[in-house]
Design an enzyme around this catalytic site. Structure first.
Site, PDB file in Angstrom:
ATOM      1  N   CYS A   4       0.854  -1.189   0.000  1.00  0.00           N
ATOM      2  CA  CYS A   4       0.000   0.000   0.000  1.00  0.00           C
ATOM      3  C   CYS A   4       0.893   1.244   0.000  1.00  0.00           C
ATOM      4  O   CYS A   4       2.008   1.190  -0.507  1.00  0.00           O
ATOM      5  CB  CYS A   4      -0.980  -0.020   1.168  1.00  0.00           C
ATOM      6  SG  CYS A   4      -0.256   0.141   2.810  1.00  0.00           S
ATOM      7  N   ARG A  10      -3.596  -0.800   5.196  1.00  0.00           N
ATOM      8  CA  ARG A  10      -4.095  -1.827   4.280  1.00  0.00           C
ATOM      9  C   ARG A  10      -3.160  -3.007   4.098  1.00  0.00           C
ATOM     10  O   ARG A  10      -3.576  -4.170   4.235  1.00  0.00           O
ATOM     11  CB  ARG A  10      -4.386  -1.208   2.902  1.00  0.00           C
ATOM     12  CG  ARG A  10      -5.540  -0.239   2.921  1.00  0.00           C
ATOM     13  CD  ARG A  10      -5.614   0.551   1.659  1.00  0.00           C
ATOM     14  NE  ARG A  10      -4.526   1.529   1.627  1.00  0.00           N
ATOM     15  CZ  ARG A  10      -4.357   2.443   0.697  1.00  0.00           C
ATOM     16  NH1 ARG A  10      -5.195   2.486  -0.332  1.00  0.00           N
ATOM     17  NH2 ARG A  10      -3.372   3.303   0.750  1.00  0.00           N
ATOM     18  N   ASP A 135      -7.918   3.977   1.105  1.00  0.00           N
ATOM     19  CA  ASP A 135      -7.139   4.158   2.328  1.00  0.00           C
ATOM     20  C   ASP A 135      -8.069   4.512   3.490  1.00  0.00           C
ATOM     21  O   ASP A 135      -8.707   5.559   3.477  1.00  0.00           O
ATOM     22  CB  ASP A 135      -6.112   5.271   2.112  1.00  0.00           C
ATOM     23  CG  ASP A 135      -5.069   5.329   3.198  1.00  0.00           C
ATOM     24  OD1 ASP A 135      -5.244   4.670   4.242  1.00  0.00           O
ATOM     25  OD2 ASP A 135      -4.061   6.025   2.999  1.00  0.00           O
TER      26      ASP A 135
END
Length: 167
Positions: A4, A10, A135
């Protein structure tokens, strides 16, 4: 490797879920799962407390974690690079040391059978960004729950893909 931006939300969430699923599938001793970010802005930081809380509440063990930016060596050595967004995938492909490494970059959600566009008979997704896992850092608890839902939805198919690679 899951990838990420800063490697605190994540990608570590996906790492934890994939490790759990691979262990349940009896593949934990044959597969290394790790995570990284494309940025060094969070370098050395632990998993975001909200991400860790959501993982624990769903029964996952959250290991010690120190965020780091993916290295050129990692890009060339990993068998599968799972990008959380189309932007991450593009960055990974441009930074890959060769075409073979670039071809190992996949969108994480491309393994989710219910993801947008994947019901197309040709199996084509019109735009990779349709598969983005947004996000959650900028949101609230519900955003972290949604991230976990998306990560879990693709995890079993990733395990099966990895099983196929091991054959």
């Amino acid at each position: 490797m899951t990838v990420c931006t800063g490697n605190i939300c994540r990608s570590p969430m996906a790492e934890v879920v994939l490790r759990d699923r691979l262990e349940r599938a009896g593949l934990a001793d044959r597969v290394v799962v790790d995570s990284s970010g494309i940025s060094d802005e969070e370098d050395g930081n632990p998993v975001d407390r909200r991400a860790a809380s959501v993982l624990r509440e769903h029964g996952y063990e959250v290991p010690r974690h120190r965020a780091h930016r993916i290295t050129p060596d990692e890009l060339g050595q990993r068998d599968l690079l799972l990008a959380m967004t189309a932007r991450h995938a593009r960055w990974l492909r441009t930074q890959a040391p060769d075409e073979e490494a670039a071809a190992r970059v996949r969108m994480y959600r491309s393994f989710d059978p219910a993801a947008p566009g994947l019901d197309d008979p040709a199996g084509a997704v019109a735009d990779e960004s349709d598969l983005d896992i947004e996000d959650p850092w900028y949101g609230d608890r519900r955003d972290f729950e949604r991230t976990l839902e998306q990560v879990e939805a693709a995890a079993d198919a990733i395990v099966e893909h990895v099983r196929g690679l091991l054959r």
